[in-house]
Motif scaffolding. Structure first.
Motif, mmCIF file in Angstrom:
data_model
loop_
_atom_site.group_PDB
_atom_site.id
_atom_site.type_symbol
_atom_site.label_atom_id
_atom_site.label_comp_id
_atom_site.label_asym_id
_atom_site.label_seq_id
_atom_site.Cartn_x
_atom_site.Cartn_y
_atom_site.Cartn_z
ATOM 1 N N CYS A 18 -6.282 11.974 -9.185
ATOM 2 C CA CYS A 18 -5.174 11.895 -8.224
ATOM 3 C C CYS A 18 -4.196 10.774 -8.591
ATOM 4 O O CYS A 18 -2.980 10.919 -8.424
ATOM 5 C CB CYS A 18 -5.718 11.678 -6.814
ATOM 6 N N PHE A 26 -1.494 13.195 -10.031
ATOM 7 C CA PHE A 26 -0.775 13.576 -8.811
ATOM 8 C C PHE A 26 -0.019 12.429 -8.160
ATOM 9 O O PHE A 26 0.540 12.587 -7.072
ATOM 10 C CB PHE A 26 -1.748 14.201 -7.811
ATOM 11 N N LEU A 42 -0.960 9.430 -6.886
ATOM 12 C CA LEU A 42 -1.522 8.574 -5.851
ATOM 13 C C LEU A 42 -1.342 7.113 -6.254
ATOM 14 O O LEU A 42 -1.596 6.739 -7.402
ATOM 15 C CB LEU A 42 -3.013 8.877 -5.664
ATOM 16 N N GLY A 84 -5.556 4.090 -4.344
ATOM 17 C CA GLY A 84 -6.646 4.875 -4.913
ATOM 18 C C GLY A 84 -7.902 4.055 -5.119
ATOM 19 O O GLY A 84 -9.015 4.511 -4.814
#
Length: 336
Positions: free
Chosen positions: A304, A308, A310, A315
């Motif tokens: 992520c 993506f 994050l 995170g």
């Protein structure tokens, strides 16, 4: 030039060399005999991690010749890795005072940082922070802590090996997904060298890694994470997430013992993983659980961050909070 054909050879050579070191250790009585602070019950040869060291340091320059590793990384690895492994090897064969080991660790970290360029600028919450000279100091402590925490966490069969393989294979997949395939060579080489050793270290272990191997793995993964972070700052967060189990358990245990007034370099068996292994009476179950956490929890969060978008700090926080709760419930830092 592709190096993929070398990986099977790395695994085989590492396994063969580990077997040879095991015979050497037995012949020289380099045996870990169980005591009150041990997590094992059977006398077992130690020092098998030397196979990981020798294979990795031998093959990485070959990767460099084949265009799969850059010169600064090779020089940082050769100097820091050989230095840390030598200190560990000497400590395995005798005893080196903690202050001298720590001095040696910082000298090895300084060598690595000279070639890496220190701590790269770090992105967080949309901003960038560059610590300059102070960043070099921070990076040195980061490398030395990873080195030592890996030593602390190498206490049950297969755990340190499985953590290294999960982390290095995981980050290699992320490099491929994000278009940084040129970074894959070194961490995947390290994973394959460890995989050969794991054939002898898988529960029930027939040889232990020893300080030479565990310290080497810790500092190598620290070096690889800083090197990758110079290519893209998100990779530092990725590495911190993937190493979460070891970072959280070792750090929580350290501070817990400090608050209790304990000597942090005194041998003990109060890490969360050690409590868990005693509770379930199985090294395999705990090592398998750590592998599951890495694959099912930490790796998706790292994906992520890298793929993506994050936020890296967020995170790491998401990854670490359940781990902190877990190690607390496992009584990390508590004796008994």
């Amino acid at each position: 030039m592709s190096v993929w054909f070398l990986y099977p050879a790395v695994i085989i050579l590492s396994a063969l060399l580990t077997g040879g070191i095991r015979r050497y250790a037995i012949s020289r009585s380099l045996i870990d005999v169980p005591n009150a602070r041990s997590s094992h019950s059977v006398p077992t040869p130690r020092g098998g991690g030397v196979a990981i060291v020798l294979i990795f340091l031998l093959f990485l320059p070959v990767f460099g010749v084949m265009g799969e590793a850059e010169r600064p990384l090779i020089w940082s690895v050769l100097g820091a890795g050989a230095g840390v492994a030598t200190l560990g090897f000497l400590d395995d064969h005798g005893h080196i005072a903690a202050r001298w080991r720590l001095l040696g660790h910082f000298l090895c970290a300084a060598w690595a940082l000279f070639w890496l360029g220190g701590l790269p600028p770090i992105e967080y919450w949309g901003g960038v922070i560059d610590l300059h000279l102070f960043g070099v100091i921070v990076a040195a402590f980061y490398l030395v802590w990873l080195l030592n925490l890996y030593n602390f966490m190498d206490g049950i069969d297969g755990l340190a090996s499985v953590e290294a393989i999960c982390t290095c294979v995981g980050v290699s997949i992320i490099y491929w997904l994000t278009g940084y395939a040129g970074l894959i060579g070194a961490p995947l080489l390290l994973a394959m060298a460890v995989a050969g050793f794991l054939m002898w270290n898988f529960p029930p272990a027939r040889i232990f890694m020893g300080d030479a191997g565990s310290g080497f793995l810790g500092v190598m993964m620290g070096v690889l994470s800083l090197y990758a972070a110079w290519k893209s700052s998100i990779f530092l967060w990725v590495w911190l997430v993937l190493l979460g189990v070891f970072v959280v358990d070792a750090t929580f245990t350290l501070f817990s013992r400090l608050l209790q007034g304990r000597r942090v370099y005194e041998a003990h068996r109060s890490h969360a993983y050690q409590h868990a292994a005693r509770k379930v009476d199985s090294h395999l179950s705990v090592t398998g659980a750590v592998a599951a956490i890495n694959i099912l929890w930490l790796f998706p969060i790292a994906i992520c961050i890298a793929v993506f978008g994050l936020n890296g700090l967020l995170g790491v926080s998401i990854a670490y909070v359940p781990l902190v709760v877990l190690v607390y419930k496992c009584r990390a830092g508590k004796d008994g």
